[in-house]
Design a protein around this motif. Structure first.
Motif, short mmCIF file in Angstrom:
data_model
loop_
_atom_site.label_atom_id
_atom_site.label_comp_id
_atom_site.label_asym_id
_atom_site.label_seq_id
_atom_site.Cartn_x
_atom_site.Cartn_y
_atom_site.Cartn_z
N TYR A 157 0.87 -1.10 0.05
CA TYR A 157 -0.17 -0.09 -0.11
C TYR A 157 0.74 1.36 0.06
CZ TYR A 157 -3.76 -3.20 1.00
OH TYR A 157 -4.41 -4.42 0.71
N PRO A 158 0.34 2.43 -0.50
CA PRO A 158 1.08 3.71 -0.64
C PRO A 158 1.72 4.39 0.55
CG PRO A 158 -1.17 4.05 -1.16
CD PRO A 158 -1.09 2.69 -0.88
N GLY A 159 1.20 4.03 1.88
CA GLY A 159 1.60 4.40 2.77
C GLY A 159 1.29 6.06 3.11
N ILE A 160 -0.07 6.44 2.56
CA ILE A 160 -0.53 7.83 2.87
C ILE A 160 -1.70 7.87 3.87
CG2 ILE A 160 0.41 8.68 0.56
CD1 ILE A 160 -2.30 8.12 -0.60
N PHE A 209 10.74 -8.95 8.46
CA PHE A 209 9.52 -8.70 9.19
C PHE A 209 9.16 -7.12 9.46
CE2 PHE A 209 7.34 -7.69 13.24
CZ PHE A 209 6.29 -8.73 13.18
N VAL A 210 10.24 -6.42 9.30
CA VAL A 210 10.09 -4.84 9.21
C VAL A 210 9.58 -4.46 8.06
CG1 VAL A 210 11.08 -2.56 9.54
CG2 VAL A 210 11.71 -4.73 11.04
N GLU A 211 9.95 -5.25 6.81
CA GLU A 211 9.76 -4.65 5.28
C GLU A 211 8.27 -5.02 5.08
OE1 GLU A 211 11.42 -2.61 3.66
OE2 GLU A 211 12.78 -2.53 5.38
N ALA A 212 7.65 -6.21 5.71
CA ALA A 212 6.44 -6.62 5.63
C ALA A 212 5.45 -5.61 6.19
CB ALA A 212 6.13 -8.05 6.04
N PHE A 213 5.75 -5.15 7.34
CA PHE A 213 4.90 -4.05 7.88
C PHE A 213 5.02 -2.44 7.29
CE2 PHE A 213 4.24 -7.35 11.12
CZ PHE A 213 3.25 -6.98 11.83
N ARG A 214 6.19 -2.42 6.55
CA ARG A 214 6.38 -1.18 6.03
C ARG A 214 5.36 -0.84 4.88
NH1 ARG A 214 10.71 1.83 6.90
NH2 ARG A 214 12.19 -0.22 7.16
#
Length: 246
Positions: free
Chosen positions: A80-83, A144-149
């Motif tokens: 997702y775009p993270g906005i 793990f961090v990247e999946a949540f990012r």
């Protein structure tokens, strides 16, 4: 004084990033428990009562867990775009809804590297020992961090998922200690003010097996803090000590 700033947007990784930075700052002090709460949160009990509760429960973690539903896994399916969509114009929100509905975002390539998801409240109280475990786990599990990012609403899963697969999980006390009114409205959750004092009194007296309310949110900016303090935060012994000699 160390100042750490994160530009936080609702439903994005920035919420997790801010929480991790706050936890990292606690490493410099000697703390047994660390609590994450929002700025619209107030305690429901006097300091001494809260202290006695945590002394009595020493060693327990307080990460309230809820049943994981199928729709929660969709939060990790795509990148997702993270906005913060609440701040975006209607056409942007509509395009996002269409892309999400029909799977037009790229697949989250890190999802399959994650342990089984857990779900719950992002307002948690943890021991310093589990805090240290979190940072060791993240250092060894970059995926793990990247999946949540790239996830949506990942803050409701991040610490819960780490805890559930850790040796600390067996000492997790799943008490509900954050009072939030999702039913009364009109807001979701309800914005609390003086008209909610009786309801909050009832919540404080409710000490069943699955709840011991210590904090409450979201409070109105116009709340009468003096009245609130007198109602909920003044210890009876303190009141007696403050009275002049007769």
């Amino acid at each position: 004084v160390v100042t750490v700033r994160v530009d936080v947007s609702c439903d994005t990784f920035s919420l997790i990033e801010a929480s991790l930075k706050l936890l990292a700052l606690t490493v410099r002090g000697e703390y047994y428990y660390i609590t994450l709460i929002s700025s619209d949160t107030l305690p429901l009990r006097a300091n001494e009562e809260i202290r006695e509760f945590f002394v009595r429960k020493r060693g327990k973690k307080f990460v309230y867990e809820k049943p994981l539903r199928r729709e929660h896994t969709k939060r990790f399916r795509y990148e997702y775009p993270g906005i913060d969509l609440r701040d975006k114009a209607l056409p942007v929100r509509v395009r996002h809804a269409i892309k999400r509905r029909f799977g037009l975002y790229p697949r989250n390539r890190f999802r399959k590297m994650m342990p089984p998801l857990a779900f719950g409240s992002n307002w948690i109280t943890i021991t310093a020992a589990f805090r240290d475990y979190i940072f060791h786990y993240l250092a060894d599990n970059i995926a793990f961090v990247e999946a949540f990012r790239y996830a949506s609403c990942g803050d409701e899963h991040f610490f819960q998922t780490i805890l559930k697969q850790s040796p600390f999980y067996e000492n997790n006390d799943k008490l509900r200690y954050m009072y939030v009114d999702w039913t009364t409205g009109p807001q979701k959750p309800r914005t609390l003010d003086e008209s909610d004092f009786d309801r909050l009194d009832k919540a404080v007296s409710d000490t069943t097996d699955d709840s011991f309310y210590i904090y409450a949110r979201k409070f109105s900016d116009s709340l009468d803090l003096a009245a609130y303090r007198e109602r909920f935060l003044t210890d009876e012994d303190e009141e007696l000590n403050d009275r002049p000699d007769e």
